[in-house]
Design a protein around this motif. Structure first.
Motif, short mmCIF file in Angstrom:
data_model
loop_
_atom_site.label_atom_id
_atom_site.label_comp_id
_atom_site.label_asym_id
_atom_site.label_seq_id
_atom_site.Cartn_x
_atom_site.Cartn_y
_atom_site.Cartn_z
N ASP A 55 0.85 -1.44 0.09
CA ASP A 55 0.00 -0.06 0.07
C ASP A 55 0.89 1.07 0.05
OD1 ASP A 55 -2.41 1.08 -0.08
OD2 ASP A 55 -3.21 0.43 1.93
N LYS A 56 0.31 2.25 -0.45
CA LYS A 56 1.13 3.56 -0.75
C LYS A 56 0.84 4.39 0.48
CE LYS A 56 2.26 6.94 -4.16
NZ LYS A 56 1.81 7.45 -5.63
N TYR A 72 5.91 3.52 -6.75
CA TYR A 72 5.20 2.64 -6.42
C TYR A 72 4.75 1.93 -7.46
CZ TYR A 72 5.07 3.13 -1.39
OH TYR A 72 5.42 3.19 -0.30
N ASP A 74 4.75 -1.01 -10.57
CA ASP A 74 5.04 -2.47 -10.69
C ASP A 74 6.45 -2.79 -10.87
OD1 ASP A 74 3.47 -4.60 -10.93
OD2 ASP A 74 3.74 -5.13 -12.71
N LYS B 322 1.37 -11.56 -5.96
CA LYS B 322 1.83 -9.98 -6.02
C LYS B 322 2.54 -9.60 -4.62
CE LYS B 322 -0.77 -7.48 -9.24
NZ LYS B 322 -1.43 -6.17 -9.54
N SER B 328 2.68 -7.62 -12.97
CA SER B 328 1.43 -7.74 -13.64
C SER B 328 1.46 -8.66 -15.11
CB SER B 328 0.58 -6.29 -14.16
OG SER B 328 0.33 -5.79 -13.23
N ARG B 403 -4.46 -6.48 -12.88
CA ARG B 403 -4.50 -5.17 -12.17
C ARG B 403 -5.06 -4.89 -10.69
NH1 ARG B 403 -4.79 -0.55 -15.68
NH2 ARG B 403 -6.39 0.13 -14.38
N ASN B 405 -5.56 -4.90 -7.02
CA ASN B 405 -4.74 -4.35 -5.93
C ASN B 405 -4.68 -5.57 -4.82
OD1 ASN B 405 -4.85 -3.63 -2.96
ND2 ASN B 405 -4.83 -1.41 -3.85
N ASN B 408 -6.77 -5.66 -1.56
CA ASN B 408 -8.10 -6.06 -2.05
C ASN B 408 -8.17 -7.67 -2.25
OD1 ASN B 408 -9.04 -3.71 -1.14
ND2 ASN B 408 -8.87 -2.95 -3.36
#
Ligand SMILES: Nc1ncnc2c1ncn2[C@@H]1O[C@H](COP(=O)(O)OP(=O)(O)O)[C@@H](O)[C@H]1O
Ligand SMILES: [Mg+2]
Lengths: 221, 414
Positions: A55-56, A72, A74, B322, B328, B403, B405, B408
């Motif tokens: 998280d940013k 931040y 990828d 991730k 991605s 994509r 997050n 989540n």
């Protein structure tokens, strides 16, 4: 090893804005074993996610292994997550379609390592959590404690400098919880891994070197 | 790296048996139908067998006469008089042929009635159409002109009348006339209607020659150029000569309409029957393509749906990957490859199913004497279908998944 300067994070939903972290500054030294405590909803997971670069922060700066996190995207963030950080989650998050061995190998897939070397490292990590006999099993054939040990093996297989564990014993009974604590202790003492652990359990927190207390998104002394 | 993903995909597909089954079912059945349809369309548009020279010939199979442009009209097949006047003097074709449309005739064997389709043809007919002779020969120009009572019959007809013994030189009595069998040819699919019949006899093997004066009805013409490139010149000459043609009763029927068509145009005219306008080949092409795409869209949307609902199921996997450093592009490669492998397996199954059903359709005789074949054009169609499926049904969900997050995703929400 981990430094946060004036970190701030707030979430917006349609109607309200929640401040999950408010002006948190924090320094965790190399090889330290730290626990984070606080009531539910005080921002512990948010802090862990920010340290883990998942998280940013809205404001503030973060340094991982003396490296300032600038971007931040990828491309720049994925290698840091992959090489420096290992995650242990409360609900294990193993991939049910994959065997224990494949689950443990997972972080190594994103490195340039041969299949043979991946296998060797994975078996070594599985050995550390004493699950050698279960390498070919699937997660749903294991007890909760065993699943969390697989998750630890996965977190340490890439030999990260930092281990982040968000309530790793939260879903386990006390015997299994103690097993997990013993493994973390061992990693801290023998491998000099920096460990940050969120816990609700005072007794487990006392076994760490330092307790960081959070309340309402802020540090309390 | 690719090997890892392939192994991973196979493991996942093996563990998710129900999902794998549904996907494979969807893909293979669609591919089977597409293969059957393209093979059929391909077979009609580029016929093998007797009509294998179709790129070089044009068929004249319809005409109309009317009292004025747009006035009251009659429309049917051309008659011998019209064809003889228009195509016989043509200079661009290498060969021209006039022959009757199929008519049903009956014969008897051991008191049992046998129905056959008979065509009366000239001798050029045998040069334009490349029949495969099992035995014997076609009739010569002299035999055709003199109206000799000789006949060429199909393999199937030979078997019906003469069993397994050679039909050559035997006497065949149909429609009250007897013919000496001089040739036996391989069966021709009814879908190749320029060639198809059961019995072929000379045009003039007929007591009455009244048909030579008839403008309309009962006949077809074929004109063949030396090369496919000359077909359009042949077509213009036909149109010029058609314009110059006068009906024997020009006051009553001042307007005569007809057309010389390629194989594809013949098909386009099957459902759009207006002789005055050019054949709607473009519309037919678009129609075929649109139908195919619509037909494929349904299972594709299904698969996309299935794949998207699997995102929810695999959200935590995406979150984990991730968190542990997957980019991605790694996730897109993984999920896309998983889908491509699935579609390829489905493709192989679909291909096998298509071959199997082609065999059963051929054996069952639903389409008389039709035999399917899969050539490179049909194969190309099949491969495009597989790519269409693989990329569309896997690409969008893979992109969406990649994509997500990670926080989540770990919570199981998109
Ligand atoms: N994605 C989110 N959207 C909105 N609010 C959130 C989100 N994540 C966390 N919060 C809120 O931020 C606060 C801190 O949450 P969290 O860090 O999960 O607490 P803890 O882990 O200490 O229980 C809580 O009030 C929570 O409701
Ligand atoms: Mg929490």
């Amino acid at each position: 090893m981990i430094r946060i300067e004036r970190g701030k994070k707030s979430y917006r939903t349609d109607t309200i804005q929640t401040t999950a972290l408010n002006d948190v500054s924090l320094h965790i030294k190399k090889g330290e074993f730290v626990s984070i405590m606080g009531p539910s909803g005080c921002g512990k997971s948010t802090l862990m996610n920010i340290i883990g670069l998942l998280d940013k922060p809205c404001e503030g700066q973060i340094y991982i292994d003396d490296q300032k996190i600038e971007s931040y995207n990828d491309k720049s963030i994925a290698p840091i997550r992959n090489e420096k950080i290992g995650f242990i989650f409360q609900s294990f998050h193993l991939i049910n379609d994959l065997s224990v061995l494949d689950n443990v190998e997972l972080p190594l897939l994103y490195r340039k390592i041969s299949a043979k070397e991946r296998r060797r490292l994975a078996l070594e990590a599985i050995d550390k959590v004493s699950l050698n006999a279960r390498a070919k099993h699937f997660p749903n054939q294991l007890s909760g404690g065993q699943q969390q040990r697989v998750a630890i093996a996965r977190a340490i297989v890439g030999k990260p400098k930092i281990l982040l564990a968000d309530e790793p014993t939260g879903n386990l009974d006390s015997a299994m919880g103690n097993e997990i604590m013993a493994i973390l202790d061992d990693l801290h003492k023998n491998d000099k891994t920096t460990i940050v652990m969120v816990t609700h359990d005072d007794e487990k927190a006392q076994r760490t070197e330092r307790i960081i207390r959070l309340f309402d998104g802020q540090l309390v002394n | 790296m690719l090997r890892v993903y392939i192994l991973l995909a196979l493991k996942v597909l093996q563990r998710r048996k129900f999902y794998t089954f549904i996907s494979l079912f969807c893909i293979s059945v669609t591919l089977m139908v597409i293969l059957l349809v393209t093979s059929l369309v391909e077979n009609i548009i580029h016929p093998p067998g007797a009509e294998r020279n179709s790129e070089r010939f044009l068929a004249i199979e319809k005409m109309a006469i009317s009292t004025s442009i747009g006035g009251r009209n009659q429309r049917t097949q051309p008659g011998y008089q019209f064809l003889n006047a228009v195509i016989k003097p043509m200079e661009t074709p290498e060969l021209t042929s006039i022959f009757s449309t199929r008519s049903q005739v009956a014969g008897f064997r051991n008191g049992k009635r046998i129905k056959s389709q008979l065509k009366r043809t000239d001798s050029q007919y045998w040069k334009i159409l490349q029949f495969d002779f099992i035995e014997g020969r076609p009739f010569s120009e002299a035999e055709a002109k003199q109206g000799q009572h000789v006949a060429v019959i199909s393999e199937d007809t030979a078997r019906q009348y003469f069993d397994d013994s050679s039909a050559l030189d035997k006497l065949l009595t149909v429609g009250g006339e007897s013919y000496q069998v001089i040739g036996v040819v391989e069966n021709v699919s009814v879908l190749h209607w320029n060639a198809s019949a059961d019995i072929w006899v000379p045009l003039f093997a007929n007591d009455s020659t009244a048909f030579t004066n008839q403008v309309m009805g009962g006949f077809m013409g074929l004109i063949m150029a030396e090369t496919p490139e000359q077909v359009s010149a042949m077509k213009s000459e036909f149109n010029k000569r058609l314009a110059a043609y006068k009906h024997p009763d020009p006051k009553r029927w001042p307007v005569v309409v007809s057309s010389a068509n390629t194989k594809f145009e013949q098909i386009a005219r099957l459902y759009h029957r207006d002789l005055d306008s050019p054949p709607k080949t473009k519309e037919l092409t678009i129609g075929i393509i649109v139908t195919m795409i619509l037909f494929m869209l349904l299972p594709t949307i299904n698969l996309i749906n299935l794949n998207i609902s699997r995102i929810l199921e695999r959200a935590s996997e995406i979150g984990v990957r991730k968190s542990f450093g997957a980019r991605s592009s790694h996730l897109i490669t993984q999920f896309l490859l998983e889908n491509i492998i699935l579609t390829c397996i489905g493709g192989v199954i679909g291909f096998a199913l298509a071959l199997l059903s082609m065999y059963f359709i051929s054996v069952s005789g639903v389409v008389p004497f039709h035999s399917f074949e899969i050539n490179f054009r049909v194969l190309a169609a099949a491969i495009s279908v597989i790519l269409f499926f693989g990329i569309l049904s896997g690409g969008y969900p893979a992109w969406k998944m990649s994509r997500m997050n990670p926080i989540n995703a770990l919570k199981g929400a998109i």
